[in-house]
Design a protein around this motif. Structure first.
Motif, mmCIF file in Angstrom:
data_model
loop_
_atom_site.group_PDB
_atom_site.id
_atom_site.type_symbol
_atom_site.label_atom_id
_atom_site.label_comp_id
_atom_site.label_asym_id
_atom_site.label_seq_id
_atom_site.Cartn_x
_atom_site.Cartn_y
_atom_site.Cartn_z
ATOM 1 N N VAL A 34 0.788 -1.296 0.058
ATOM 2 C CA VAL A 34 -0.067 -0.016 0.162
ATOM 3 C C VAL A 34 1.000 1.148 0.111
ATOM 4 O O VAL A 34 1.864 1.450 0.836
ATOM 5 C CB VAL A 34 -0.928 -0.077 1.401
ATOM 6 C CG1 VAL A 34 -1.818 1.304 1.251
ATOM 7 C CG2 VAL A 34 -1.867 -1.150 1.164
ATOM 8 N N THR A 35 0.748 2.160 -0.940
ATOM 9 C CA THR A 35 1.377 3.184 -1.104
ATOM 10 C C THR A 35 1.264 4.234 -0.030
ATOM 11 O O THR A 35 0.213 4.720 0.304
ATOM 12 C CB THR A 35 1.588 3.870 -2.568
ATOM 13 O OG1 THR A 35 0.311 4.515 -2.795
ATOM 14 C CG2 THR A 35 1.720 2.626 -3.543
ATOM 15 N N PRO A 38 -1.763 -6.636 -10.123
ATOM 16 C CA PRO A 38 -2.782 -5.742 -10.262
ATOM 17 C C PRO A 38 -2.583 -4.436 -9.423
ATOM 18 O O PRO A 38 -2.048 -4.595 -8.393
ATOM 19 C CB PRO A 38 -3.805 -6.771 -9.302
ATOM 20 C CG PRO A 38 -3.418 -7.911 -9.600
ATOM 21 C CD PRO A 38 -1.610 -7.816 -9.459
ATOM 22 N N LEU A 39 -3.017 -3.394 -9.976
ATOM 23 C CA LEU A 39 -3.168 -1.916 -9.334
ATOM 24 C C LEU A 39 -4.511 -1.908 -8.710
ATOM 25 O O LEU A 39 -5.444 -1.943 -9.520
ATOM 26 C CB LEU A 39 -2.989 -1.016 -10.348
ATOM 27 C CG LEU A 39 -2.913 0.315 -9.654
ATOM 28 C CD1 LEU A 39 -2.342 0.742 -8.575
ATOM 29 C CD2 LEU A 39 -2.888 1.412 -10.969
ATOM 30 N N MET A 47 0.743 -7.507 -5.235
ATOM 31 C CA MET A 47 -0.328 -6.354 -5.533
ATOM 32 C C MET A 47 0.241 -5.107 -5.088
ATOM 33 O O MET A 47 0.843 -5.034 -4.023
ATOM 34 C CB MET A 47 -1.665 -6.792 -4.773
ATOM 35 C CG MET A 47 -2.233 -8.011 -5.248
ATOM 36 S SD MET A 47 -3.806 -8.852 -4.291
ATOM 37 C CE MET A 47 -5.018 -7.435 -5.158
ATOM 38 N N VAL A 48 -0.483 -4.072 -5.684
ATOM 39 C CA VAL A 48 -0.015 -2.755 -5.145
ATOM 40 C C VAL A 48 -1.399 -1.923 -5.289
ATOM 41 O O VAL A 48 -2.236 -2.083 -6.029
ATOM 42 C CB VAL A 48 0.851 -1.992 -6.151
ATOM 43 C CG1 VAL A 48 1.091 -0.518 -5.938
ATOM 44 C CG2 VAL A 48 2.350 -2.773 -6.182
ATOM 45 N N CYS A 63 3.660 0.901 -15.099
ATOM 46 C CA CYS A 63 5.074 0.642 -14.254
ATOM 47 C C CYS A 63 4.889 -1.090 -13.965
ATOM 48 O O CYS A 63 5.503 -1.762 -14.263
ATOM 49 C CB CYS A 63 4.932 1.267 -13.178
ATOM 50 S SG CYS A 63 6.289 0.412 -11.837
ATOM 51 N N LEU A 64 3.329 -1.379 -13.508
ATOM 52 C CA LEU A 64 3.215 -2.678 -13.284
ATOM 53 C C LEU A 64 2.770 -3.894 -14.162
ATOM 54 O O LEU A 64 2.817 -4.943 -14.080
ATOM 55 C CB LEU A 64 1.916 -2.648 -12.064
ATOM 56 C CG LEU A 64 2.319 -1.974 -10.918
ATOM 57 C CD1 LEU A 64 1.054 -1.698 -9.984
ATOM 58 C CD2 LEU A 64 3.372 -2.499 -9.944
#
Length: 213
Positions: free
Chosen positions: A11-12, A66-67, A36-37, A59-60
């Motif tokens: 988690v950003t 998965p975003l 995952m992000v 990027c992913l």
């Protein structure tokens, strides 16, 4: 068809990135093995949120990671993200599902046993058990559930579960051994001097823990 792996869920939080761009930290984390992000933005404009989402999606993409967008259904729709994560006070699940469609991933935070019972009535794709431990990265949370809370919720839940809150290399194995399918981290990767290595080490802990269960 939806396909995702909750094992190592980043988690950003840009405020914890030590001055580095969000894109560079996420890229390094992807190289290190995150599965995952989730893009979480609480203090930026809608345009900036959308732009960040598009950057991370590109990027992913090569890693097939998965975003997931935190909270903002409009952003998830606008950038065609792979999914949306909602909390107990966010847009209702049934509305999110109706607008996103059956092929998108929807995760739901559960903060107590009753939340998990209620979630069993919903076709969410996973639950986030939150918070497992106290954490400075999110202050508006319910009391920490601890490892016993994970065990109790996993026992009654019909959904895959990821532990969230205060998780790092020292307690990651405990979360998996308590029954969660994965761990969600923020500062353990965002603030790491080497996000790629941090992700790699966490993934190694997770994989070993799953073998030992």
């Amino acid at each position: 068809m939806k396909s995702f792996d909750l094992s190592l869920y980043l988690v950003t939080d840009r405020s914890l990135s030590l001055g580095r761009s969000l894109q560079s930290v996420v890229f390094d984390a992807a190289e290190g093995g995150v599965t995952m992000v989730q893009l979480r933005e609480k203090d930026c404009s809608t345009l900036e949120f959308y732009q960040q989402a598009m950057l991370l999606k590109e990027c992913l993409r090569p890693y097939h990671i998965p975003l997931i967008i935190n909270d903002r259904l409009d952003i998830a729709l606008a950038c065609d993200a792979e999914g949306l994560h909602i909390g107990q006070s966010d847009i209702p699940y049934d509305i999110a599902r109706k607008l996103l469609g059956k092929d998108k991933i929807i995760g739901l935070s559960v903060e107590c046993l009753q939340d998990a019972v209620d979630a069993n009535e919903l076709d969410v794709d996973y639950i986030g058990i939150s918070p497992v431990f106290g954490t400075p990265t999110k202050t508006d949370t319910a009391p920490a559930l601890g490892l016993e809370g994970i065990r109790e919720i996993v026992k009654i839940s019909r959904h895959p579960a990821v532990g969230i809150g205060g998780i790092n290399q020292t307690n990651a194995a405990d979360i998996i051994e308590a029954g969660a399918d994965g761990i969600s981290v923020v500062s353990a990767i965002m603030s790491a001097s080497d996000p790629k290595q941090a992700a790699f080490q966490l993934m190694n802990i997770i994989q070993k823990s799953k073998i030992n269960i």
